[in-house]
Design a protein around this motif. Structure first.
Motif: not given
Length: 202
Positions: A156-180
């Motif tokens: 990102i900047a000044f030595g800071v990095k962010k983590l990119a990570i993935s998941a396959v989810v079932y739409d009826d049981y999980m969404d972005v908010d729940k995962l977060s």
């Protein structure tokens, strides 16, 4: 190359993966010598032909920033080196994917799935992103089919990095908010924000 990613282009499946799978058709892949390639083939075969045909065309990848040289992958090595931990994780994922494919064929699957790629931004450069990635991948939930085997650190900047990570989810049981929420329960004190980098049907 495949040792550092699940898909040919980015974090989501595309027609580039279909083309590579076709190119490997009939090739006898030795799991001991080419474990990452074997994992790729098994992963692709877990999807039906109809699902693969619906994947979008591959998008051109943006040029990587200079700092990204710190990221530990070798794009020139198609086969890569697998540790015992990598092999065990790949086999466990292959078994889970095969079971899900069988369930879908029998009409007993959990419904539609989505691939979600999250970007996790820490508070500072001292945060251990590798530890966060390791812990996040231990999260189990009926709405999570699997976490991606690979993850990535993006400067990102000044030595800071962010983590990119993935998941396959079932739409009826999980969404972005729940995962977060599940991720924040583990590392709320270390995480500044969680954003969606990409999301697509699989």
């Amino acid at each position: 190359f495949l040792g550092a990613r699940s898909y040919v282009s980015g974090f989501a499946p595309s027609q580039a993966d279909v083309e590579l799978l076709k190119a490997l058709d009939g090739v006898n892949v030795d799991e001991k010598k080419a474990g990452h390639v074997a994992r790729f083939v098994n992963h692709m075969n877990a999807f039906s032909e109809a699902e693969r045909s619906a994947w979008p065309a591959a998008q051109a990848e943006a040029a990587a920033p200079a700092e990204e040289d710190d990221i530990a992958f070798d794009d020139d090595d198609l086969f890569g080196e697998e540790t015992e931990e990598d092999i065990a994780a790949r086999k466990a994922l292959d078994e889970k994917m095969a079971a899900e494919k069988a369930a879908r064929k029998a009409g007993k699957g959990k419904g539609e799935r989505s691939l979600i790629v999250l970007e996790i931004k820490p508070f500072d450069a001292e945060t251990d992103l590798e530890l966060i990635a390791k812990n996040v991948k231990t999260i189990e939930h009926e709405g999570i089919q699997n976490w991606g085997l690979e993850h990535k650190f993006i400067p990102i900047a000044f030595g800071v990095k962010k983590l990119a990570i993935s998941a396959v989810v079932y739409d009826d049981y999980m969404d972005v908010d729940k995962l977060s929420e599940l991720i924040n329960e583990l590392h709320e004190d270390d995480i500044q924000s969680i954003d969606v980098q990409a999301m697509s049907k699989v």
